[in-house]
Write a protein that holds these residues in place. Structure first.
Motif, mmCIF file in Angstrom:
data_model
loop_
_atom_site.group_PDB
_atom_site.id
_atom_site.type_symbol
_atom_site.label_atom_id
_atom_site.label_comp_id
_atom_site.label_asym_id
_atom_site.label_seq_id
_atom_site.Cartn_x
_atom_site.Cartn_y
_atom_site.Cartn_z
ATOM 1 N N GLU A 98 0.850 -1.170 0.000
ATOM 2 C CA GLU A 98 0.000 0.000 0.000
ATOM 3 C C GLU A 98 0.891 1.227 0.000
ATOM 4 O O GLU A 98 1.295 1.731 1.046
ATOM 5 C CB GLU A 98 -0.891 -0.019 1.252
ATOM 6 C CG GLU A 98 -1.767 -1.256 1.347
ATOM 7 C CD GLU A 98 -2.820 -1.252 0.283
ATOM 8 O OE1 GLU A 98 -3.286 -0.167 -0.090
ATOM 9 O OE2 GLU A 98 -3.182 -2.320 -0.202
ATOM 10 N N SER A 99 1.216 1.771 -1.167
ATOM 11 C CA SER A 99 2.207 2.831 -1.197
ATOM 12 C C SER A 99 2.213 3.615 -2.488
ATOM 13 O O SER A 99 2.202 3.040 -3.545
ATOM 14 C CB SER A 99 3.591 2.231 -0.996
ATOM 15 O OG SER A 99 3.851 1.320 -2.020
ATOM 16 N N PRO A 100 2.256 4.973 -2.400
ATOM 17 C CA PRO A 100 2.559 5.783 -3.566
ATOM 18 C C PRO A 100 4.040 6.129 -3.573
ATOM 19 O O PRO A 100 4.702 5.959 -2.555
ATOM 20 C CB PRO A 100 1.719 7.048 -3.331
ATOM 21 C CG PRO A 100 1.746 7.200 -1.855
ATOM 22 C CD PRO A 100 1.848 5.819 -1.277
ATOM 23 N N PRO A 101 4.589 6.631 -4.674
ATOM 24 C CA PRO A 101 5.998 7.005 -4.680
ATOM 25 C C PRO A 101 6.267 8.134 -3.695
ATOM 26 O O PRO A 101 5.477 9.056 -3.580
ATOM 27 C CB PRO A 101 6.245 7.449 -6.128
ATOM 28 C CG PRO A 101 5.109 6.903 -6.890
ATOM 29 C CD PRO A 101 3.966 6.774 -5.952
ATOM 30 N N VAL A 102 7.373 8.078 -2.967
ATOM 31 C CA VAL A 102 7.794 9.162 -2.092
ATOM 32 C C VAL A 102 9.209 9.538 -2.463
ATOM 33 O O VAL A 102 9.897 8.821 -3.167
ATOM 34 C CB VAL A 102 7.705 8.761 -0.601
ATOM 35 C CG1 VAL A 102 6.293 8.418 -0.224
ATOM 36 C CG2 VAL A 102 8.628 7.625 -0.273
ATOM 37 N N LEU A 103 9.636 10.711 -1.939
ATOM 38 C CA LEU A 103 10.898 11.258 -2.388
ATOM 39 C C LEU A 103 11.872 11.482 -1.249
ATOM 40 O O LEU A 103 12.870 12.158 -1.417
ATOM 41 C CB LEU A 103 10.642 12.593 -3.113
ATOM 42 C CG LEU A 103 9.668 12.482 -4.285
ATOM 43 C CD1 LEU A 103 9.271 13.863 -4.768
ATOM 44 C CD2 LEU A 103 10.279 11.686 -5.401
ATOM 45 N N VAL A 104 11.576 10.943 -0.072
ATOM 46 C CA VAL A 104 12.492 11.029 1.057
ATOM 47 C C VAL A 104 12.852 9.619 1.467
ATOM 48 O O VAL A 104 12.090 8.687 1.257
ATOM 49 C CB VAL A 104 11.849 11.798 2.240
ATOM 50 C CG1 VAL A 104 11.587 13.230 1.864
ATOM 51 C CG2 VAL A 104 10.568 11.126 2.692
ATOM 52 N N PRO A 105 14.053 9.418 2.054
ATOM 53 C CA PRO A 105 14.469 8.061 2.409
ATOM 54 C C PRO A 105 13.680 7.510 3.573
ATOM 55 O O PRO A 105 13.378 8.201 4.538
ATOM 56 C CB PRO A 105 15.951 8.235 2.763
ATOM 57 C CG PRO A 105 16.083 9.668 3.164
ATOM 58 C CD PRO A 105 15.091 10.414 2.346
ATOM 59 N N GLY A 106 13.353 6.230 3.481
ATOM 60 C CA GLY A 106 12.676 5.559 4.569
ATOM 61 C C GLY A 106 11.188 5.785 4.547
ATOM 62 O O GLY A 106 10.672 6.730 3.953
ATOM 63 N N ALA A 107 10.443 4.890 5.159
ATOM 64 C CA ALA A 107 9.002 5.045 5.280
ATOM 65 C C ALA A 107 8.701 5.888 6.513
ATOM 66 O O ALA A 107 9.496 5.979 7.441
ATOM 67 C CB ALA A 107 8.345 3.676 5.379
ATOM 68 N N PRO A 108 7.515 6.561 6.566
ATOM 69 C CA PRO A 108 7.146 7.344 7.755
ATOM 70 C C PRO A 108 7.184 6.477 8.998
ATOM 71 O O PRO A 108 6.722 5.338 9.003
ATOM 72 C CB PRO A 108 5.730 7.820 7.433
ATOM 73 C CG PRO A 108 5.638 7.769 5.948
ATOM 74 C CD PRO A 108 6.493 6.639 5.522
ATOM 75 N N GLY A 109 7.736 7.059 10.068
ATOM 76 C CA GLY A 109 7.849 6.326 11.310
ATOM 77 C C GLY A 109 8.025 7.277 12.467
ATOM 78 O O GLY A 109 7.929 8.504 12.323
ATOM 79 N N PRO A 110 8.318 6.763 13.650
ATOM 80 C CA PRO A 110 8.478 7.642 14.815
ATOM 81 C C PRO A 110 9.567 8.694 14.633
ATOM 82 O O PRO A 110 9.407 9.841 15.067
ATOM 83 C CB PRO A 110 8.827 6.652 15.937
ATOM 84 C CG PRO A 110 8.268 5.343 15.487
ATOM 85 C CD PRO A 110 8.398 5.338 14.010
ATOM 86 N N ALA A 111 10.681 8.324 14.021
ATOM 87 C CA ALA A 111 11.777 9.286 13.865
ATOM 88 C C ALA A 111 11.368 10.449 12.969
ATOM 89 O O ALA A 111 11.615 11.617 13.294
ATOM 90 C CB ALA A 111 13.001 8.575 13.303
ATOM 91 N N SER A 112 10.745 10.142 11.817
ATOM 92 C CA SER A 112 10.337 11.219 10.912
ATOM 93 C C SER A 112 9.228 12.063 11.528
ATOM 94 O O SER A 112 9.184 13.286 11.330
ATOM 95 C CB SER A 112 9.875 10.625 9.576
ATOM 96 O OG SER A 112 8.745 9.783 9.768
ATOM 97 N N THR A 113 8.334 11.430 12.289
ATOM 98 C CA THR A 113 7.269 12.195 12.960
ATOM 99 C C THR A 113 7.864 13.143 13.994
ATOM 100 O O THR A 113 7.479 14.327 14.076
ATOM 101 C CB THR A 113 6.275 11.234 13.629
ATOM 102 O OG1 THR A 113 5.722 10.364 12.641
ATOM 103 C CG2 THR A 113 5.153 11.998 14.311
#
Length: 453
Positions: A98-113
């Motif tokens: 379940e995913s569209p293309p993204v342009l930043v490394p890694g999937a969203p998670g606690p660190a990015s939040t």
């Protein structure tokens, strides 16, 4: 230099925050004394240093992730299709993520939040100290959907909208009812715009993912279709070969029946007439039976010649086609005294019996024609394996002839002539061509598909 839109966006996410922070800091610094006092300026400077350190730490983390895993191409929640190698048995469905293309490394998670929340808080405080820092705060509009999980992306955009609405309304917090009214209107405008555009972007990403999935499925369907076509072609070739073998078997049964009904019965009649002649009471009566026996023998000889022409060559009983041709050419050259050379080109491959018999018969007939009609001093026979075809060339330096003036069929009663050679090749979906002219020799070329046993 970036060459694609995705690479340009990645460059923006990498360096854009630094550029926006620099522009905001420069404008805010120019407004010291008008919008900020000295203490606020020092606080803003300290926060700018903290923001820079935050970006450096985040960028180093991203660099380590990219070195280990590369740029991510998925984000949970939208149904993109990613192809995975199929098991050996085939037929496996692609792995769906379940995913569209993204342009930043890694999937969203606690660190990015945590990074997004801390950066947004710092940007809001800076905007509270000086409204021009909203130039930097707007970066949250661009990467909220990439850094935050789906359930938090819209709230994150609304928080950024609060900061962006507070800047043009006179700063945060509003100091008068008019500023509150302006803040409320600007916030509503920003919220509608960012949520609406975010929703449209998500729909576009979902459609793009669906199109990618459709294209991937079509590619797999095309691959399966090509495989099926290849299998059908092989099956068709096998069926054609079986049909030819069945035709050969039918022809042999027909020849056996003809031999039984003509030659065998004719020989039986000859024996009967000879016995009658030996038992005849007078010479005249005996001669009648002898003439009948001779007529029956001549008729049986004609039937035998006609039937023998349809049987397989004896030369192929123990030798492959190249060896059988070589022996045939050597015997013909010794018998006729014509200097003849035999050549094989290409990679030899086993041939179906019908193909080998057809080419040997064509070579024998062509050499027979050369001996009877050409007056040649030299001749050459070449057998060429050419991938999915096999070619036989028989050439001589004899007197040649005018192909337009030649008779349509051979006239010796025992050969096939050019029409017979063409008929043999056409039974295998092949061709026979003749190049000749008076005084320029003759070249006969037979080309047939290379069918293996």
């Amino acid at each position: 230099m970036p060459t694609t839109v995705e690479e340009r966006w990645r460059q923006f996410f990498r360096w854009g925050p630094y550029g926006l922070l620099g522009i905001a800091t420069a404008i805010a610094g120019a407004s010291v004394g008008m919008l900020m006092d000295r203490a606020e300026a020092l606080a803003a400077g300290a926060l700018v240093v903290v923001v820079l350190l935050l970006h450096v730490v985040w960028d180093r983390r991203c660099a380590r992730f990219v070195a280990a895993h590369g740029w991510t191409a998925e984000r949970p929640g939208t149904g993109a299709v990613r192809d995975e190698p199929e098991p050996a048995g085939g037929g496996a469905d692609p792995v769906r993520e379940e995913s569209p293309p993204v342009l930043v490394p890694g999937a969203p998670g606690p660190a990015s939040t945590a990074y997004f929340v801390l950066r947004t808080v710092l940007a809001s405080v800076l905007t509270w100290l000086n409204p021009f820092f909203a130039v930097y705060a707007c970066v949250g509009y661009f990467d909220a959907v990439h850094l935050l999980p789906r359930r938090l992306s819209h709230p994150g955009l609304l928080v950024v909208a609060v900061t962006m609405a507070g800047s043009p309304s006179g700063g945060l917090p509003p100091a008068s009812p008019v500023q509150w009214l302006a803040f409320g209107g600007l916030f509503a405008l920003n919220a509608c715009l960012v949520v609406g555009f975010s929703h449209l972007a998500e729909k576009d990403a979902e459609k793009a993912a669906e199109r990618a999935a459709t294209i991937a499925e079509l590619a797999r369907a095309n691959s399966r279709l090509e495989q099926a076509l290849a299998e059908n072609a092989a099956l068709q070739a096998q069926l054609l070969l079986q049909a030819r073998e069945a035709g050969v078997a039918d022809e042999r049964r027909r020849l056996a029946a003809e031999i039984h009904d003509t030659i065998a019965q004719g020989l039986t009649g000859v024996v009967t007439q000879l016995q009658a002649a030996s038992a005849a009471p007078d010479r005249d009566r005996a001669e009648i039976h002898l003439r009948r026996a001779a007529d029956l023998a001549r008729h049986g000889l004609g039937e035998a010649r006609r039937s023998v022409r349809n049987l397989g060559p004896v030369a192929l009983e123990h030798d492959a086609l190249p060896d059988a041709l070589r022996k045939t050419v050597e015997e013909w050259a010794e018998r006729t005294g014509v200097d003849t050379r035999f050549t094989v080109t290409g990679t030899e491959a086993p041939l179906h019996d019908e193909v080998a018999a057809t080419l040997l018969r064509i070579a024998q007939e062509a050499l027979s024609n050369t001996a009877r009609h050409s007056g040649a001093a030299r001749a050459g026979v070449t057998l060429s394996y050419m991938g999915d075809e096999i070619t036989l060339d028989v050439r001589d330096d004899g007197r040649g002839f005018d192909p337009l003036a030649r008779p349509e069929r051979g006239g010796d009663g025992g050969g096939f002539g050019l029409d017979g050679m063409r008929a043999r090749a056409e039974r295998l979906t092949g061709t026979v061509t003749v190049e000749t002219a008076p005084g320029e020799g003759t070249a006969v070329s037979a080309r047939v598909p290379l069918a293996t046993p």
